[in-house]
Enzyme design. Structure first.
Site, PDB file in Angstrom:
ATOM      1  N   TYR A 165      15.842  14.313  25.509  1.00  0.00           N
ATOM      2  CA  TYR A 165      14.813  13.412  26.023  1.00  0.00           C
ATOM      3  C   TYR A 165      14.703  13.492  27.549  1.00  0.00           C
ATOM      4  O   TYR A 165      13.671  13.155  28.114  1.00  0.00           O
ATOM      5  CB  TYR A 165      15.122  11.958  25.629  1.00  0.00           C
ATOM      6  CG  TYR A 165      14.595  11.552  24.278  1.00  0.00           C
ATOM      7  CD1 TYR A 165      15.015  12.203  23.119  1.00  0.00           C
ATOM      8  CD2 TYR A 165      13.679  10.511  24.153  1.00  0.00           C
ATOM      9  CE1 TYR A 165      14.547  11.816  21.884  1.00  0.00           C
ATOM     10  CE2 TYR A 165      13.207  10.121  22.916  1.00  0.00           C
ATOM     11  CZ  TYR A 165      13.634  10.781  21.783  1.00  0.00           C
ATOM     12  OH  TYR A 165      13.163  10.392  20.563  1.00  0.00           O
TER      13      TYR A 165
ATOM     14  N   LYS B  77      25.337  18.896  15.662  1.00  0.00           N
ATOM     15  CA  LYS B  77      25.058  20.227  15.111  1.00  0.00           C
ATOM     16  C   LYS B  77      25.998  21.210  15.796  1.00  0.00           C
ATOM     17  O   LYS B  77      25.572  22.168  16.444  1.00  0.00           O
ATOM     18  CB  LYS B  77      23.582  20.598  15.306  1.00  0.00           C
ATOM     19  CG  LYS B  77      22.654  19.974  14.272  1.00  0.00           C
ATOM     20  CD  LYS B  77      22.860  20.518  12.837  1.00  0.00           C
ATOM     21  CE  LYS B  77      22.261  21.888  12.655  1.00  0.00           C
ATOM     22  NZ  LYS B  77      22.495  22.385  11.257  1.00  0.00           N
TER      23      LYS B  77
ATOM     24  N   ASP C 154      22.249  17.330   9.768  1.00  0.00           N
ATOM     25  CA  ASP C 154      21.386  17.527   8.591  1.00  0.00           C
ATOM     26  C   ASP C 154      22.047  16.955   7.342  1.00  0.00           C
ATOM     27  O   ASP C 154      21.385  16.299   6.522  1.00  0.00           O
ATOM     28  CB  ASP C 154      21.018  19.011   8.416  1.00  0.00           C
ATOM     29  CG  ASP C 154      22.220  19.958   8.404  1.00  0.00           C
ATOM     30  OD1 ASP C 154      23.330  19.527   8.769  1.00  0.00           O
ATOM     31  OD2 ASP C 154      22.040  21.133   8.032  1.00  0.00           O
TER      32      ASP C 154
ATOM     33  N   ASP D 273      17.261   9.137  16.964  1.00  0.00           N
ATOM     34  CA  ASP D 273      15.863   8.734  16.779  1.00  0.00           C
ATOM     35  C   ASP D 273      15.446   8.984  15.331  1.00  0.00           C
ATOM     36  O   ASP D 273      14.877   8.113  14.661  1.00  0.00           O
ATOM     37  CB  ASP D 273      14.976   9.527  17.744  1.00  0.00           C
ATOM     38  CG  ASP D 273      13.503   9.178  17.587  1.00  0.00           C
ATOM     39  OD1 ASP D 273      13.193   7.973  17.503  1.00  0.00           O
ATOM     40  OD2 ASP D 273      12.678  10.107  17.529  1.00  0.00           O
TER      41      ASP D 273
ATOM     42  N   ASP E 131      15.060   6.088  11.918  1.00  0.00           N
ATOM     43  CA  ASP E 131      13.848   5.848  11.124  1.00  0.00           C
ATOM     44  C   ASP E 131      14.171   5.966   9.634  1.00  0.00           C
ATOM     45  O   ASP E 131      13.695   5.190   8.804  1.00  0.00           O
ATOM     46  CB  ASP E 131      12.741   6.869  11.459  1.00  0.00           C
ATOM     47  CG  ASP E 131      11.807   6.378  12.560  1.00  0.00           C
ATOM     48  OD1 ASP E 131      12.256   5.583  13.408  1.00  0.00           O
ATOM     49  OD2 ASP E 131      10.633   6.798  12.575  1.00  0.00           O
TER      50      ASP E 131
END
Ligand code: IPM
Ligand code: MG
Length: 350
Positions: free
Chosen positions: A136, A187, A220, A244, A248
């Protein structure tokens, strides 16, 4: 007297923060409430999504509660003047690096989730999202035109030891007060920052938090476990971008984006930034049908984490539970109530 700064922002933001104001005024008169335009509304009124004055007011408050930012009206503005840029500048300016996003599935709402009741019932997980670093904010970023006429976009994912350590510390501290387990998602199988993330979390754990259970998971796989068996998680700590996305996903487990609050915290004693995790929802803005509970529950977190009133936070949390148990539902969770009526339902149980 403690100070609360309301930043209603755009879309459904003003509708939901209005309900926060009513709840706050009912709960206490020991709170000064100030309000300023923010995001697209601030761009329209003052020429920038976050003005210096507003940032100064945010830093001088005890807690800042934002509604939502963004919308199609400002989509064509240059990136640094878009509403979202104001939000990122506010997070960075307030140095609120740890974003707590609790996903709680309230019993009466278990059937509002798109997942089976037996998967989500009793869910109580806390996502700790790093909020002021990573892709970001990393430099360089931008879009350039190459000699052959193609365009090339660049974002930079970057983390320092210090940034990883301070947000992990928040996760470990929270876990100690919950079920004692931290899952760290990265990751590390493909990213350098991911590998550093894993090393730093592992070292901090060994040094100071050996009493907490630590587990690492690839981001993932975390997305998959969240829908397969979300109760696997207690505290889930991860970087800005993964946080983020995963938050959600977690929101939908609880029934609706309209239910999820968040708290962004910085150094101890510094003001916190509280935001419902839902966006500005331009499709329903101005209709008075948005669910105000994520915003109201964000205020509940503000009472707990920044305003020194856990007693009032408990009362408010109980009132929300009671309103839901009594059947109060906005459209997103399968009912008919307007934003105002949902606010009334909470007030009725205070
Ligand atoms: C969130 C939002 C923001 C983010 C947007 C509005 C910039 O999606 O708070 O989750 O990406 O952080
Ligand atoms: Mg988001």
């Amino acid at each position: 007297m403690p100070k609360l700064l309301l930043l209603p922002g755009d879309g459904i933001g003003p509708e939901v923060t209005d309900e926060v104001r009513r709840v706050a005024e009912r709960l206490t008169n020991d709170l000064t409430i100030d309000e300023r335009p923010f995001g697209g509304a601030s761009f329209d009124a003052l020429g920038a999504p976050l003005t210096d004055d507003t940032l100064a007011a945010a830093k001088a408050a005890d807690a800042v509660l934002m509604g939502a930012v963004g919308g199609p009206k400002w989509a064509a503005a240059p990136r640094h003047l878009r509403p979202e840029a104001g939000l990122l500048a506010l997070r960075a300016g307030m140095e609120v690096f740890a974003n707590l996003r609790p996903a709680i599935c309230y019993g009466p709402l278990a059937d509002a989730s798109t997942l089976k009741r037996e998967v989500v019932e009793g869910l109580d997980l806390m996502i700790v999202r790093e909020l002021t670093g990573g892709v970001y904010f990393g430099q360089p970023r931008g879009v350039e035109t190459l000699p052959d006429g193609q365009r090339r976009g660049v974002d930079t994912q970057v983390y320092t030891t210090h940034e990883i350590e301070r947000v992990s510390r928040v996760a470990f501290e929270l876990a100690r007060r919950r079920r004692g387990k931290v899952t760290s998602a990265d990751k590390s199988n493909v990213m350098e920052t991911g590998q550093l993330w894993r090393e730093v979390v592992t070292a901090l754990h060994a040094r100071e938090y050996a009493d907490v259970t630590l587990e690492h998971i690839l981001a993932d796989a975390a997305a998959m476990v969240l829908v397969r068996n979300p109760r696997h998680f207690d505290v889930l700590v991860t970087d800005n971008l993964f946080g983020d996305i995963l938050s959600d996903e977690a929101a939908q487990l609880t029934g609706s984006m309209g239910m999820l609050p968040s708290a962004a915290l910085g150094a101890p004693g510094a003001p916190g930034l509280y935001e419902p995790i839902h966006g500005s929802a331009p499709d329903i803005a101005g209709q008075g049908v948005a669910n105000p509970l994520a915003a109201i529950l964000s205020f509940e977190m503000a009472l707990r984490w920044s305003l020194g009133r856990p007693d009032l936070a408990d009362r408010l949390a109980d009132a929300v539970q009671a309103a839901l148990a009594a059947g109060a539902r906005t459209r997103d969770i399968g009912g008919q109530l307007s934003t105002r009526e949902m606010g009334d339902a909470v007030l009725a149980h205070l």
